[in-house]
Write a protein that holds these residues in place. Sequence first.
Motif, short mmCIF file in Angstrom:
data_model
loop_
_atom_site.label_atom_id
_atom_site.label_comp_id
_atom_site.label_asym_id
_atom_site.label_seq_id
_atom_site.Cartn_x
_atom_site.Cartn_y
_atom_site.Cartn_z
N ARG A 102 -9.81 -6.39 -5.70
CA ARG A 102 -9.60 -7.69 -5.05
C ARG A 102 -9.36 -8.78 -6.09
NH1 ARG A 102 -10.27 -8.14 0.25
NH2 ARG A 102 -10.47 -10.40 0.09
N LYS A 109 -1.90 -0.21 -1.70
CA LYS A 109 -2.05 -1.07 -2.87
C LYS A 109 -1.06 -0.74 -3.98
CE LYS A 109 -5.72 1.88 -4.76
NZ LYS A 109 -7.16 2.00 -5.05
N ARG A 145 2.97 2.59 4.33
CA ARG A 145 2.68 3.58 3.29
C ARG A 145 3.95 4.27 2.79
NH1 ARG A 145 -2.29 7.16 5.67
NH2 ARG A 145 -3.43 5.53 6.80
N GLY A 202 -4.56 -10.26 3.61
CA GLY A 202 -5.09 -9.18 4.43
C GLY A 202 -4.14 -8.01 4.59
N ASN A 209 -4.26 -2.96 1.23
CA ASN A 209 -5.43 -2.12 1.44
C ASN A 209 -5.37 -0.92 0.50
OD1 ASN A 209 -6.75 -3.41 3.88
ND2 ASN A 209 -4.73 -3.04 4.71
N GLU A 210 -6.36 -0.06 0.62
CA GLU A 210 -6.41 1.12 -0.24
C GLU A 210 -5.20 2.02 0.00
OE1 GLU A 210 -9.70 4.53 -1.53
OE2 GLU A 210 -9.88 3.50 0.38
N ASP A 211 -4.65 2.00 1.20
CA ASP A 211 -3.56 2.93 1.52
C ASP A 211 -2.19 2.47 1.05
OD1 ASP A 211 -3.21 0.90 3.34
OD2 ASP A 211 -3.33 2.14 5.13
N ASN A 258 -12.72 4.74 -0.20
CA ASN A 258 -13.38 3.53 0.28
C ASN A 258 -13.01 3.19 1.72
OD1 ASN A 258 -14.64 2.87 -2.32
ND2 ASN A 258 -12.54 2.52 -3.01
N ALA A 303 -4.60 -10.18 -1.62
CA ALA A 303 -5.78 -9.93 -0.79
C ALA A 303 -6.04 -11.08 0.18
CB ALA A 303 -7.00 -9.70 -1.67
N GLY A 317 -10.32 2.77 3.15
CA GLY A 317 -9.24 1.81 3.30
C GLY A 317 -9.46 0.47 2.64
N LYS A 318 -10.68 0.19 2.18
CA LYS A 318 -10.99 -1.12 1.59
C LYS A 318 -10.69 -1.14 0.09
CE LYS A 318 -12.67 -2.63 5.50
NZ LYS A 318 -11.93 -3.65 6.29
N LEU A 319 -10.35 -2.32 -0.40
CA LEU A 319 -10.21 -2.51 -1.84
C LEU A 319 -11.57 -2.66 -2.48
CD1 LEU A 319 -7.33 -5.18 -2.04
CD2 LEU A 319 -7.12 -2.70 -2.29
#
Length: 568
Positions: free
Chosen positions: A75, A92, A235, A85, A88-90, A66, A82, A68-70
């Motif tokens: 969310r 979570k 990360r 901010g 993120n996908e990296d 995605n 969330a 990087g997006k949730l």
Amino acid sequence: MSNLNIKAVAENTYDAIVVGSGISGGFAAKELCQKGLKTLVLERGRLVTHIQDYPTMNMDPWDFENRGKLTHSEREDFYVQARSGFVNEDNKHFYHNDKADPYIEEQQFDWIRADVTGGRSLLWGRQCYRWSDLDFEANAKEGIGIDWPIRYRDIAPWYDYAERYVGVSGEKMGLSHLPDGQFLPPMEMNCLEKHVKKEIESKFPFRYMTIGRVANLTVEHNGRGACQSRNRCHRGCPYGAYFSSISVTLPDAAKTGNLTLRPNSVVHSVIYDAQSGKATGVRVVDRESKEMIEYYARIIFLNASAPATAAIMLNSTSDRFPNGLGNDSGELGHNIMDHHYRLGAMGTFEGMEDKYYKGRRPNGIYIPRFRNINEQTKTDAFLRGYGYQGGATRSNWGRGAASKDFGADFKDGLMQAGDWSFRIGGFGEVLPYHENRMYLHATEKDEWDIPKMVFDAGYKENERNMRPYIMSDAAEMLEAAGLQNVQTYDGGGALGIGVHEMGTARMGRDPKNSVLNAFNQVHAVKNVFVTDGACMTSSGTQNPSITYMALTARAVDHAMKEINRRNL
């Protein structure tokens, strides 16, 4: 007490117990283990190990499903995280699932959590700034809250100790209100940052700008590799250049042979023995099996984070402490503080098109507090002050994402560096207020049968008065430095969004108005120590983690002396 036989009690007995494995808990574990104490570290989250459990550490933006997006469902799972901010996908996999383990908000409180081994030491911003007596004396001079029981001279040698161990890169400035430390070589400002520094310092008395003092190694240090300027710290850093519990303190604790780490351990309460007047251990609910287990130790360090530590103490009731362990003052859970965050100013700069910078530096600039530091900088608009963090960058290919242009020329243009911009965000002090509090709900409980936390805390008049000045001063400095299109911003948010929650079990001299003494001991239960953000008596403007580490090392040193004197 659970129905444990004598053998089981012996197997569950240690010299020390540490609750929490984050910045301060990891440091406590390292110090205790290196001093020869068999130490049990209890972590409520899952086990995470260095390198092995960094699944996204080498992934590029296009490697993510995605980008990087949730997802929408994620969310919902991370509905508090969330809001910040940060998640993120990296990253979570390090953050707390709010839907699975919620708390109650009478006022919005953005509590950012990481229920994994190492806690938020995997996610912190790594900025390391000492406090000075400007901070330690402020409450007493202004009649706010209560006086700190320590001064800078008490903690200065422990700052030295912590910085030498951690590896903090930075520049010495000779400022009394931002003491210099034991620094590794500083990172370098880029050309625009150097220009802005020169302009600010030449045009504004008592305003200074430096590169951030950061726990990223600029040279090899204590067997750890230097920072590679990847800016993927959140990360997990496979080089160990980013200081965290799981890459530094817990491995060092393990090397002694004295460490036992137990993840998935939700601490229910501290066990108090009225006859001895001491704590004898802690009750733990296994996160997965829901089994209640008791562990015993001579000394206990509570480092679960300011709200979580206070919650454990509030839930530790007895005939002696009907309102929570050590809560004779009634201050436990009160005086919640944080820092102003997500407000400041930004602008663009014309020129320096032929200049760039190397790598993705995981650090920015720092402008120390310059309001109310002396008579010349005094303002009647508000008490205390604020510092700034930020920096200069050039836009990259991402600037074309919303463009309607297309074609070969458009794509080629995106391969060239874009315009320069500069952003600074304020970190302002929040005062301690008794009415800003968290407490345990009378009837609602979580899945481990522990009362849910309730937050009732918010900004007050002094904070509301300060915020416009944080923005206007930021804009004034950028404009004076030659930035164009300068705009202020205020991203809002509630307490907690600065991720520097403090104050729920504050230090003080008098047991009638504080929870802890000058060595972070619970006044009435001397073998229980609190060295996370709960201990703080005021909030300052500086990122607090290096102060937690210094206080932790100092508290362990004191505990060992008291053990040797047979006082614990």
